[in-house]
Design an enzyme around this catalytic site. Structure first.
Site, mmCIF file in Angstrom:
data_model
loop_
_atom_site.group_PDB
_atom_site.id
_atom_site.type_symbol
_atom_site.label_atom_id
_atom_site.label_comp_id
_atom_site.label_asym_id
_atom_site.label_seq_id
_atom_site.Cartn_x
_atom_site.Cartn_y
_atom_site.Cartn_z
ATOM 1 N N TRP A 182 0.865 -1.191 0.000
ATOM 2 C CA TRP A 182 0.000 0.000 0.000
ATOM 3 C C TRP A 182 0.896 1.233 0.000
ATOM 4 C CZ3 TRP A 182 -0.282 4.052 3.628
ATOM 5 C CH2 TRP A 182 -1.224 5.048 3.274
ATOM 6 N N GLU A 223 -3.215 -3.153 -2.204
ATOM 7 C CA GLU A 223 -4.336 -2.547 -1.486
ATOM 8 C C GLU A 223 -4.694 -1.209 -2.134
ATOM 9 O OE1 GLU A 223 -3.390 -1.443 2.566
ATOM 10 O OE2 GLU A 223 -5.485 -1.114 3.096
ATOM 11 N N LYS A 225 -7.023 2.480 -2.377
ATOM 12 C CA LYS A 225 -7.591 3.492 -1.477
ATOM 13 C C LYS A 225 -8.155 4.629 -2.316
ATOM 14 C CE LYS A 225 -6.637 5.888 2.872
ATOM 15 N NZ LYS A 225 -5.711 6.074 3.990
ATOM 16 N N ASP A 258 -9.551 -2.914 1.848
ATOM 17 C CA ASP A 258 -9.661 -2.340 3.201
ATOM 18 C C ASP A 258 -11.015 -1.646 3.227
ATOM 19 O OD1 ASP A 258 -9.596 -0.165 5.153
ATOM 20 O OD2 ASP A 258 -7.461 -0.574 5.405
ATOM 21 N N HIS A 261 -11.626 2.121 2.718
ATOM 22 C CA HIS A 261 -11.047 2.773 1.541
ATOM 23 C C HIS A 261 -12.005 2.974 0.380
ATOM 24 C CE1 HIS A 261 -6.620 1.750 2.727
ATOM 25 N NE2 HIS A 261 -7.279 2.374 3.671
ATOM 26 N N HIS A 285 -8.491 -5.953 4.883
ATOM 27 C CA HIS A 285 -8.172 -5.175 6.072
ATOM 28 C C HIS A 285 -9.504 -4.784 6.691
ATOM 29 C CE1 HIS A 285 -3.814 -3.582 5.337
ATOM 30 N NE2 HIS A 285 -3.869 -4.866 5.604
ATOM 31 N N ASP A 293 -12.113 9.563 7.952
ATOM 32 C CA ASP A 293 -11.068 8.679 8.481
ATOM 33 C C ASP A 293 -11.395 7.232 8.150
ATOM 34 O OD1 ASP A 293 -8.721 7.944 10.063
ATOM 35 O OD2 ASP A 293 -10.182 7.051 11.403
ATOM 36 N N ASP A 295 -9.767 4.543 9.724
ATOM 37 C CA ASP A 295 -9.042 3.652 10.641
ATOM 38 C C ASP A 295 -9.528 3.650 12.083
ATOM 39 O OD1 ASP A 295 -6.903 2.872 8.665
ATOM 40 O OD2 ASP A 295 -6.577 5.030 8.710
ATOM 41 N N ASP A 326 -6.914 -3.641 10.649
ATOM 42 C CA ASP A 326 -6.089 -2.470 10.329
ATOM 43 C C ASP A 326 -6.781 -1.206 10.824
ATOM 44 O OD1 ASP A 326 -4.378 -0.584 9.317
ATOM 45 O OD2 ASP A 326 -5.109 -0.728 7.267
#
Ligand code: RNT
Ligand code: ZN
Length: 416
Positions: A182, A223, A225, A258, A261, A285, A293, A295, A326
């Site tokens: 990533w 990965e 995003k 993820d 993302h 993930h 955000d 995460d 993650d």
């Protein structure tokens, strides 16, 4: 009749064997990300410098792990507080240097992870790995997609070094190593050239994956995003880019999604069967996006449950879906953040395993009964099954583990 026996009989009436669900989940490996413990700092750069490269932690809760010893001690707490089979997940920036030695990212070697191998061996853990294309003087702009050949080459060398390290981890620990690529490469504002960076990114990944490796042991992923902090207008490794890369290189690379993302109403749960129709293996993930955000700590929310339902329904627990956590929250007790997220993922997986397969209702077009059946699952006595799972795994039940965290905070974390 114990509470569990009662719950078991309720599920049995629906054709669900809760003992089998528990036995199944117990052996499913889930990757525990080392980076929740120290706010994604690692040990190879100046910890007083801010993170760069498209990710950021917020908060300054006391007790951040500052050394390998502190991080390992904290991970031990999490391992103890969580049921289920864990696998470590390391980033290259967590290299451990000895005797004043230091190596830049392009020169990292397996020996810099020997202490982690020892840590994993002593605990019977496998280990996944990630090259670190951020928080570095050469990661202030583009990395693998840089127009500056010297910078691009530096990061290609880093990627190749990470393949060798991943191979070492796989061989030493006897489990495949998922190695995720990533980068936060992208632009804050409208670019003039969207194509150039993507072509260079593609060529760079090609070069990294030209490093020899056995795809049964090292599992490189790409990965995607949609945005990052400071790269709001354009990311090089977009969804279409990364998925296309993986599709065109199926013999040596797998796609990683993820769930933080994507656009806010897009869900990764639905993408799991879409990808598994084409890829024998995919990687995830698991995280929780909130607004801008990606995460936050994983909660037992609808999408986490739906993700796990799809993993289970698609046969992903047999190894075709590589499951990793993650997220990173620096505003609350980090051990608790780790534990809440890991336990929630385990809960959601167990819930999915305790859900009858309602495919027959769907295939018969019986939408009324399907809705009723799915809704009624929500008030089944799942808590008792979860408690039994924790007991079988030798892990504390809900309402038992947080006291240990408070004690550890008072005795260890608050003194850092
Ligand atoms: C960032 C990506 C990436 C990182 C970790 C630290 O948005 O999700 O996976 O979080 O590699
Ligand atoms: Zn991620």
């Amino acid at each position: 009749m114990s509470n569990y026996e009662y719950a078991k009989s309720k599920y049995a009436a629906l054709g669900v064997d809760t003992d089998a669900a528990i036995a199944k989940l117990k052996n499913v490996g889930v990757s525990l990300h080392c980076w929740q413990g120290d706010d994604v700092r690692g040990f190879d750069t100046d910890p007083t410098k801010p993170l760069t490269g498209g990710i950021q932690t917020t908060g300054n809760y006391p007790g951040r792990a500052r050394t390998p010893e502190e991080l390992m001690a904290d991970i031990d707490m999490v391992l103890k507080l969580c049921p289920g089979t864990k696998k470590m997940n390391l980033h290259a920036c967590y290299a451990i240097f000895e005797d004043g030695e230091w190596a830049d990212r392009d020169k990292l070697e397996p020996k810099h992870f020997a202490k982690w191998v020892k840590f994993c061996k002593e605990r019977g853990l496998g280990c996944d790995f990630n090259p670190t294309f951020f928080s570095h003087p050469k990661a202030n702009g583009l990395t693998l997609s840089s127009p500056d050949e010297e910078i691009r080459k530096f990061w290609i060398e880093h990627g190749k070094a990470c393949i060798r390290i991943s191979n070492y981890l796989a061989e030493e620990l006897g489990q495949p190593c998922v190695m995720n690529i990533w980068t936060g490469d992208g632009f804050k504002d409208v670019p003039a050239d969207r194509m150039g960076p993507r072509v260079r990114y593609k060529e760079s990944i090609d070069e990294i994956l030209s490093e020899p490796f056995d795809f049964n042991k090292v599992k490189p992923c790409v990965e995607s995003k949609v945005f990052g902090i400071g790269v709001e207008a354009y990311t090089v490794g977009s969804a279409e880019f990364s998925l296309s890369y993986a599709a065109m290189n199926k013999e040596k690379c797998i796609p990683l999604m993820d769930n933080g993302h994507y656009h806010p109403t897009e869900v990764v749960s639905d993408k799991i069967p879409a990808l598994l129709a084409f890829f024998p293996e995919i990687a995830l993930h698991i995280t929780r996006p909130i607004r801008w955000d990606s995460d936050h700590v994983v909660l037992l929310d609808d999408e986490t449950k739906e993700l796990c339902k799809e993993i289970v329904r698609c046969g992903g627990l047999d190894g075709s879906v590589k499951i990793a956590l993650d997220y990173f929250d620096a505003s609350i007790n980090r051990i608790s953040a780790w534990t809440v997220g890991f336990r929630n993922l385990q809960k959601a997986l167990l819930m999915a395993l305790c859900t009858p397969d309602f495919t027959a209702l769907q295939d018969a077009g019986n939408w009324t009964e399907l809705m009723v059946a799915q809704e009624e699952m929500k008030t089944m006595p799942f808590g008792e099954v979860w408690e039994e799972y924790c007991r079988v795994c030798g892990a504390p039940a809900d309402r038992e583990w947080f006291d240990e965290v408070k004690k550890y905070e008072a005795e260890v974390l608050s003194k850092r």
